[in-house]
Design a protein around this motif. Structure first.
Motif, PDB file in Angstrom:
ATOM      1  N   ILE A   1       0.832  -1.202   0.000  1.00 21.20           N
ATOM      2  CA  ILE A   1       0.000   0.000   0.000  1.00 21.20           C
ATOM      3  C   ILE A   1       0.871   1.258   0.000  1.00 21.20           C
ATOM      4  O   ILE A   1       1.839   1.362   0.755  1.00 21.20           O
ATOM      5  N   THR A   2       0.511   2.207  -0.843  1.00 20.89           N
ATOM      6  CA  THR A   2       1.137   3.529  -0.834  1.00 20.89           C
ATOM      7  C   THR A   2       0.039   4.583  -0.908  1.00 20.89           C
ATOM      8  O   THR A   2      -1.111   4.287  -1.246  1.00 20.89           O
ATOM      9  N   GLY A   3       0.406   5.809  -0.582  1.00 27.97           N
ATOM     10  CA  GLY A   3      -0.529   6.920  -0.740  1.00 27.97           C
ATOM     11  C   GLY A   3      -1.672   6.941   0.249  1.00 27.97           C
ATOM     12  O   GLY A   3      -2.658   7.662   0.035  1.00 27.97           O
ATOM     13  N   LEU A   4      -1.559   6.206   1.329  1.00 29.44           N
ATOM     14  CA  LEU A   4      -2.625   6.154   2.334  1.00 29.44           C
ATOM     15  C   LEU A   4      -2.226   6.995   3.533  1.00 29.44           C
ATOM     16  O   LEU A   4      -1.173   6.765   4.140  1.00 29.44           O
ATOM     17  N   HIS A   5      -3.080   7.935   3.906  1.00 29.47           N
ATOM     18  CA  HIS A   5      -2.826   8.786   5.070  1.00 29.47           C
ATOM     19  C   HIS A   5      -4.084   8.821   5.921  1.00 29.47           C
ATOM     20  O   HIS A   5      -5.100   9.412   5.531  1.00 29.47           O
ATOM     21  N   VAL A   6      -4.028   8.179   7.077  1.00 32.82           N
ATOM     22  CA  VAL A   6      -5.168   8.094   7.984  1.00 32.82           C
ATOM     23  C   VAL A   6      -4.702   8.345   9.412  1.00 32.82           C
ATOM     24  O   VAL A   6      -3.497   8.281   9.710  1.00 32.82           O
ATOM     25  N   ASN A   7      -5.629   8.640  10.284  1.00 32.12           N
ATOM     26  CA  ASN A   7      -5.364   8.759  11.732  1.00 32.12           C
ATOM     27  C   ASN A   7      -4.315   9.808  12.072  1.00 32.12           C
ATOM     28  O   ASN A   7      -3.708   9.765  13.141  1.00 32.12           O
ATOM     29  N   ASN A   8      -4.102  10.771  11.172  1.00 37.20           N
ATOM     30  CA  ASN A   8      -3.093  11.817  11.377  1.00 37.20           C
ATOM     31  C   ASN A   8      -1.687  11.240  11.576  1.00 37.20           C
ATOM     32  O   ASN A   8      -0.860  11.818  12.306  1.00 37.20           O
ATOM     33  N   GLU A   9      -1.429  10.112  10.926  1.00 38.34           N
ATOM     34  CA  GLU A   9      -0.102   9.488  11.008  1.00 38.34           C
ATOM     35  C   GLU A   9       0.932  10.306  10.220  1.00 38.34           C
ATOM     36  O   GLU A   9       0.590  11.028   9.283  1.00 38.34           O
ATOM     37  N   TRP A  10       2.186  10.142  10.581  1.00 38.93           N
ATOM     38  CA  TRP A  10       3.272  10.920  10.002  1.00 38.93           C
ATOM     39  C   TRP A  10       3.918  10.253   8.787  1.00 38.93           C
ATOM     40  O   TRP A  10       4.492  10.935   7.948  1.00 38.93           O
ATOM     41  N   GLN A  11       3.884   8.935   8.733  1.00 42.69           N
ATOM     42  CA  GLN A  11       4.685   8.224   7.744  1.00 42.69           C
ATOM     43  C   GLN A  11       4.061   8.271   6.359  1.00 42.69           C
ATOM     44  O   GLN A  11       2.848   8.378   6.203  1.00 42.69           O
ATOM     45  N   ASP A  12       4.932   8.170   5.343  1.00 45.43           N
ATOM     46  CA  ASP A  12       4.503   7.820   3.996  1.00 45.43           C
ATOM     47  C   ASP A  12       4.804   6.343   3.809  1.00 45.43           C
ATOM     48  O   ASP A  12       5.930   5.890   4.078  1.00 45.43           O
ATOM     49  N   TYR A  13       3.815   5.590   3.339  1.00 46.55           N
ATOM     50  CA  TYR A  13       4.041   4.184   3.034  1.00 46.55           C
ATOM     51  C   TYR A  13       4.695   4.061   1.655  1.00 46.55           C
ATOM     52  O   TYR A  13       4.264   4.710   0.706  1.00 46.55           O
ATOM     53  N   THR A  14       5.718   3.209   1.570  1.00 46.75           N
ATOM     54  CA  THR A  14       6.477   3.062   0.333  1.00 46.75           C
ATOM     55  C   THR A  14       6.595   1.587  -0.046  1.00 46.75           C
ATOM     56  O   THR A  14       6.262   0.693   0.737  1.00 46.75           O
ATOM     57  N   THR A  15       7.120   1.368  -1.234  1.00 50.41           N
ATOM     58  CA  THR A  15       7.451   0.022  -1.703  1.00 50.41           C
ATOM     59  C   THR A  15       8.945  -0.267  -1.574  1.00 50.41           C
ATOM     60  O   THR A  15       9.410  -1.332  -1.981  1.00 50.41           O
ATOM     61  N   SER A  16       9.694   0.666  -1.004  1.00 43.95           N
ATOM     62  CA  SER A  16      11.145   0.543  -0.933  1.00 43.95           C
ATOM     63  C   SER A  16      11.584  -0.622  -0.051  1.00 43.95           C
ATOM     64  O   SER A  16      10.988  -0.866   1.007  1.00 43.95           O
ATOM     65  N   SER A  17      12.644  -1.298  -0.459  1.00 49.67           N
ATOM     66  CA  SER A  17      13.215  -2.358   0.380  1.00 49.67           C
ATOM     67  C   SER A  17      13.801  -1.803   1.664  1.00 49.67           C
ATOM     68  O   SER A  17      14.083  -2.565   2.597  1.00 49.67           O
ATOM     69  N   GLN A  18      13.985  -0.500   1.754  1.00 48.94           N
ATOM     70  CA  GLN A  18      14.420   0.100   3.014  1.00 48.94           C
ATOM     71  C   GLN A  18      13.323   0.011   4.077  1.00 48.94           C
ATOM     72  O   GLN A  18      13.617   0.026   5.272  1.00 48.94           O
ATOM     73  N   ASN A  19      12.085  -0.061   3.616  1.00 55.80           N
ATOM     74  CA  ASN A  19      10.950  -0.146   4.530  1.00 55.80           C
ATOM     75  C   ASN A  19      10.306  -1.520   4.591  1.00 55.80           C
ATOM     76  O   ASN A  19       9.673  -1.856   5.605  1.00 55.80           O
TER      77      ASN A  19
END
Length: 284
Positions: free
Chosen positions: A52-70
């Motif tokens: 999942i990317t581009g999802l922002h809910v609950n006033n969370e800070w993170q960006d969800y990515t597809t990177s292998s770093q994450n």
């Protein structure tokens, strides 16, 4: 090797397994599992998971990515979700949702479980870190809004606290049958940040929906249970116990519940959530 025990109420046998496989339980058959096999740094199996990317809910800070770093397979039959903070203070992390869905059938018991551990950063350095293993009603993919779609949180913990939360969300917001936004929840103490097995069991053997239950376990020990009668509305109960659901694994950062990360919050593998398997069973 490790020993896994289902509570005696489930009337299943002890099973000894390796970290690379979902365990077998006497009286239950394994219907679906992902054991996260693959080379170190590889992505999750795209046949099993939506990243999942581009999802922002609950006033969370993170960006969800597809990177292998994450998000990466460890090479040791686990998947690691790793929150990262860059030099500008921006946070990234990952969230995966199963393409697989299932409906707990009437007249039997159904298990959904995962084996999880947390990174070994000091809990004092995890302000704002929010790992979770949970289920969401698949109707949300067809336009049904939250919380009417139903949500079952099998394990959540925030801010490095060694407290596991199991919760249902349902019906309407605010208020409703599940007292939103709080939901109907229970907690248990987590002995450490190492490997533990988290499970919910639907028991749909009773002849009436009011007597059906959803029960939460950590390492085979019950810590929460909700019945149909507690929810008090058959349609709402059906969204939790008689409708398709799918698995979610994620690590959020910040948000309404944990609050913001602070200057002591550390990122990286020490704040990750690592999963050995996710599995679905039905009583045989």
């Amino acid at each position: 090797m490790f020993i896994k025990l289902l509570a005696s109420a489930l009337a299943v046998a002890v099973s000894t397994v390796s970290a690379e496989s979902a365990p077998g339980y006497g009286g239950f058959r394994l219907v679906w599992a992902d054991t996260f096999d693959g080379g170190a740094g590889s992505p999750v199996n795209g046949n099993n998971w939506n990243v999942i990317t581009g999802l922002h809910v609950n006033n969370e800070w993170q960006d969800y990515t597809t990177s292998s770093q994450n998000l990466q397979l460890s090479g040791g039959a686990t998947v690691q979700i790793v929150p990262r903070r860059d030099s500008s203070g921006k946070w990234t992390s990952a969230r995966i949702e199963s393409k697989y869905t299932f409906t707990p059938p009437a007249g039997t018991q159904t298990i959904a479980e995962a084996r999880l551990r947390f990174g070994d950063n000091n809990p004092a350095n995890k302000q704002g870190i929010w790992p979770a293993f949970w289920l969401l009603g698949a109707s949300v993919r067809n336009g049904v809004s939250w919380p009417g779609c139903g949500e079952i949180d099998i394990m959540e913990t925030v801010n490095g606290q060694l407290t596991g939360h199991g919760t249902i969300h349902c019906d309407v917001y605010p208020g409703g049958a599940c007292n939103e936004p709080n939901g109907i929840g229970g907690t248990n103490s987590i002995p450490d940040q190492s490997w533990h097995t988290w499970r919910v069991v639907w028991d749909r053997r009773p002849g009436t929906w009011t007597s059906e239950t959803i029960t939460w376990y950590m390492d085979g020990r019950q810590f929460h249970q909700v019945s149909g009668s507690r929810v008090g509305n058959q349609g709402v109960w059906n969204s939790l116990a008689n409708s398709p659901v799918y698995f979610i694994l994620n690590v959020a950062v910040g948000g309404d519940w944990p609050g913001a990360p602070n200057s002591a919050t550390q990122d990286g593998y020490g704040s990750m959530m690592e999963t050995a398997y996710v599995a679905h069973y039905i009583a045989s």
